[in-house]
Write a protein that holds these residues in place. Structure first.
Motif, PDB file in Angstrom:
ATOM      1  N   VAL A 119      31.982  28.602  52.926  1.00  0.00           N
ATOM      2  CA  VAL A 119      31.113  29.720  52.554  1.00  0.00           C
ATOM      3  C   VAL A 119      31.870  30.725  51.688  1.00  0.00           C
ATOM      4  N   ALA A 130      23.532  32.889  51.952  1.00  0.00           N
ATOM      5  CA  ALA A 130      24.783  32.718  52.701  1.00  0.00           C
ATOM      6  C   ALA A 130      24.489  32.189  54.099  1.00  0.00           C
ATOM      7  N   GLN A 133      23.723  28.566  53.907  1.00  0.00           N
ATOM      8  CA  GLN A 133      24.945  27.782  53.693  1.00  0.00           C
ATOM      9  C   GLN A 133      25.702  27.581  55.006  1.00  0.00           C
ATOM     10  N   ILE A 134      25.811  28.650  55.782  1.00  0.00           N
ATOM     11  CA  ILE A 134      26.511  28.562  57.065  1.00  0.00           C
ATOM     12  C   ILE A 134      25.781  27.583  57.981  1.00  0.00           C
TER      13      ILE A 134
END
Length: 144
Positions: A119, A130, A133-134
């Protein structure tokens, strides 16, 4: 001998499936109430909540923002700029979310390290991206 190997393989598959099902159940029990609160806050759909709780890839902006809201509430993302928590903080959160599931708890540190690196290296457009993505990184590494 072939029968023994087949039986052992089926047994291992059954154990893995049971552990995965228990993990999903525990995850839904711990995160479900937070997801419902966040659903209202970000105006996410029931499908967004369902996809998130089933650990499916988050494709809509509202689903990604739902994940961001949850991460804000549990401390994964912090502050006005959605700063990512430290590795130590993330490990504490991991422990709370997966408490009682030793197989998932043992995977925590390598997954947290890998996803932090990923990340931080791939700057997201905003906090919602974000969070997605995590979530994607964690979900994919839990499967491994």
């Amino acid at each position: 001998m072939k029968c023994f190997i087949l039986l052992a393989s089926l047994l291992l598959l059954g154990i893995f499936s049971t552990a995965e099902a228990e993990s999903s159940k525990e995850f839904k029990e711990r995160i479900g109430p937070i997801a419902k609160t966040c659903q209202t806050e970000v105006k996410a759909t029931d499908d967004d909540v369902k996809n998130l709780l089933n650990r499916n890839e988050l494709t809509t902006k509202s689903a990604k923002c739902l994940q961001r809201c949850i991460y804000k509430k549990v401390g994964v993302l912090k502050g006005d700029k959605d700063d990512l928590a430290s590795k130590e903080e993330l490990m504490k959160i991991w422990g709370r979310v997966y408490e009682g599931n030793e197989s998932i708890l043992m995977k925590g540190e390598p997954i947290v390290e890998k996803c932090l690196t990923h990340v931080l290296a791939n700057k997201a457009a905003d906090g919602c991206d974000a969070a997605a993505q995590i979530q994607h990184c964690v979900t994919e590494n839990l499967k491994a």
